[in-house]
Design an enzyme around this catalytic site. Sequence first.
Site, PDB file in Angstrom:
ATOM      1  N   ARG A 113       0.893  11.654  -9.748  1.00 50.03           N
ATOM      2  CA  ARG A 113       0.795  10.314  -8.845  1.00 50.03           C
ATOM      3  C   ARG A 113       2.500   9.525  -9.202  1.00 50.03           C
ATOM      4  NH1 ARG A 113      -3.723   7.115  -7.259  1.00 50.03           N
ATOM      5  NH2 ARG A 113      -5.410   8.325  -8.035  1.00 50.03           N
ATOM      6  N   ASP A 153      -3.181   5.805   6.768  1.00 50.77           N
ATOM      7  CA  ASP A 153      -3.498   7.218   7.203  1.00 50.77           C
ATOM      8  C   ASP A 153      -4.111   7.378   8.519  1.00 50.77           C
ATOM      9  OD1 ASP A 153      -3.884  10.241   7.239  1.00 50.77           O
ATOM     10  OD2 ASP A 153      -5.533   9.866   5.632  1.00 50.77           O
ATOM     11  N   GLY A 192      -6.256   4.581   8.783  1.00 53.08           N
ATOM     12  CA  GLY A 192      -6.315   2.901   8.498  1.00 53.08           C
ATOM     13  C   GLY A 192      -6.919   2.235   8.771  1.00 53.08           C
ATOM     14  N   ASN A 193      -8.320   2.657   8.351  1.00 56.14           N
ATOM     15  CA  ASN A 193      -9.435   2.718   8.192  1.00 56.14           C
ATOM     16  C   ASN A 193      -9.728   1.263   6.845  1.00 56.14           C
ATOM     17  OD1 ASN A 193     -11.136   3.533   9.727  1.00 56.14           O
ATOM     18  ND2 ASN A 193     -11.033   5.110   8.565  1.00 56.14           N
ATOM     19  N   PHE A 234      -0.536  16.629   3.573  1.00 50.88           N
ATOM     20  CA  PHE A 234      -0.871  15.574   2.507  1.00 50.88           C
ATOM     21  C   PHE A 234       0.068  15.826   1.246  1.00 50.88           C
ATOM     22  CE2 PHE A 234      -3.094  15.079  -1.367  1.00 50.88           C
ATOM     23  CZ  PHE A 234      -4.064  14.116  -0.750  1.00 50.88           C
ATOM     24  N   GLU A 244       0.856  -1.410   0.245  1.00 53.53           N
ATOM     25  CA  GLU A 244       0.213   0.108  -0.150  1.00 53.53           C
ATOM     26  C   GLU A 244       0.784   1.287  -0.176  1.00 53.53           C
ATOM     27  OE1 GLU A 244      -2.526   1.713  -1.043  1.00 53.53           O
ATOM     28  OE2 GLU A 244      -3.583   1.877   1.183  1.00 53.53           O
ATOM     29  N   ASP A 245       0.438   2.465  -0.521  1.00 56.51           N
ATOM     30  CA  ASP A 245       1.352   3.474  -0.504  1.00 56.51           C
ATOM     31  C   ASP A 245       1.070   4.287   0.720  1.00 56.51           C
ATOM     32  OD1 ASP A 245      -1.282   4.482  -0.385  1.00 56.51           O
ATOM     33  OD2 ASP A 245      -1.487   5.545  -2.342  1.00 56.51           O
TER      34      ASP A 245
HETATM   35  P1  IMP Z   1      -6.496   5.149   5.526  1.00 58.64           P
HETATM   36  O1  IMP Z   1      -6.985   6.624   6.234  1.00 58.64           O
HETATM   37  O2  IMP Z   1      -5.642   5.043   5.942  1.00 58.64           O
HETATM   38  O3  IMP Z   1      -7.923   4.443   4.938  1.00 58.64           O
HETATM   39  O4  IMP Z   1      -6.271   5.481   3.935  1.00 58.64           O
HETATM   40  C1  IMP Z   1      -6.435   5.933   2.810  1.00 58.64           C
HETATM   41  C2  IMP Z   1      -6.796   6.181   1.162  1.00 58.64           C
HETATM   42  O5  IMP Z   1      -6.208   7.533   2.115  1.00 58.64           O
HETATM   43  C3  IMP Z   1      -5.306   5.575   1.283  1.00 58.64           C
HETATM   44  O6  IMP Z   1      -4.578   4.293   0.813  1.00 58.64           O
HETATM   45  C4  IMP Z   1      -4.227   7.118   0.441  1.00 58.64           C
HETATM   46  O7  IMP Z   1      -5.142   6.348  -1.130  1.00 58.64           O
HETATM   47  C5  IMP Z   1      -4.994   8.193   0.381  1.00 58.64           C
HETATM   48  N1  IMP Z   1      -4.590   9.230   1.550  1.00 58.64           N
HETATM   49  C6  IMP Z   1      -4.425   9.413   2.385  1.00 58.64           C
HETATM   50  N2  IMP Z   1      -3.296  10.321   3.035  1.00 58.64           N
HETATM   51  C7  IMP Z   1      -3.496  10.665   1.347  1.00 58.64           C
HETATM   52  C8  IMP Z   1      -1.708  11.504   1.317  1.00 58.64           C
HETATM   53  O8  IMP Z   1      -1.631  12.716   2.040  1.00 58.64           O
HETATM   54  N3  IMP Z   1      -2.382  11.737  -0.280  1.00 58.64           N
HETATM   55  C9  IMP Z   1      -2.556  11.022  -1.013  1.00 58.64           C
HETATM   56  N4  IMP Z   1      -3.075   9.944  -0.369  1.00 58.64           N
HETATM   57  C10 IMP Z   1      -3.604   9.958   0.569  1.00 58.64           C
HETATM   58 MG    MG Z   2      -4.385   3.689  -1.285  1.00 59.54          MG
END
Ligand code: IMP
Ligand code: MG
Length: 179
Positions: free
Chosen positions: A163, A101, A103-104, A150, A97-98
């Site tokens: 990207r 954030d 974690g959801n 961000f 995964e990239d």
């Molecule tokens: P989660 O909040 O951990 O579920 O992450 C969800 C998704 O939000 C990640 O896989 C990214 O695609 C996107 N994301 C979170 N933070 C960033 C950021 O700083 N830049 C670009 N995409 C982000």
């Molecule tokens: Mg992602």
Amino acid sequence: MSEKISVLISEDTVNKKIKELGEQISRDYAGKQIHLICILKGGAFFACELAKRISIPVSIDFMQVSSYENSTTSSGIVRIKKDLDESLEDKEVLIVEDIIDTGNTLHYLIPVLHARKPSSLKLCALLNKPDRRQKEVEISYLGFDIPDEFVVGYGLDYAQKYRNLPYIGVVELDKDDTE
Ligand code: IMP
Ligand code: MG
């Protein structure tokens, strides 16, 4: 409104880290075959670079998920937009995964993939924003912890742009430029 990108992690630093992660994964899974699950779209650039640095046999599959979000918070509800082509049964699976954030996304996805009975299931992420965490997620292989900003590049986008940047940058909105 236009935006400027400032470098947070240079191309050279990212590439060195991916090489190290590839070497570590190759050592940890020595004698086995590893099955990478690339989370689209953001994980694609990292997954390809990582795969090239892994010296044991590698197979790769792709999955796309989306989170339903309102403007300020992530709801924690995740939808599978594109599922994997192959079964995970008896495979050594590594999710790529990239960024982690809130974690959801991974908190939802890991049990879903566990139910498909892989031999092992671990997570590799290029970036981690610990300050934003809402749900605990175990990251076995991590590139960098970053502050709550961000970021774009190396697969990460801002409105589908950037990207392709070969480094990690921070988006700075230029508020003077209103159009
Ligand atoms: P989660 O909040 O951990 O579920 O992450 C969800 C998704 O939000 C990640 O896989 C990214 O695609 C996107 N994301 C979170 N933070 C960033 C950021 O700083 N830049 C670009 N995409 C982000
Ligand atoms: Mg992602």
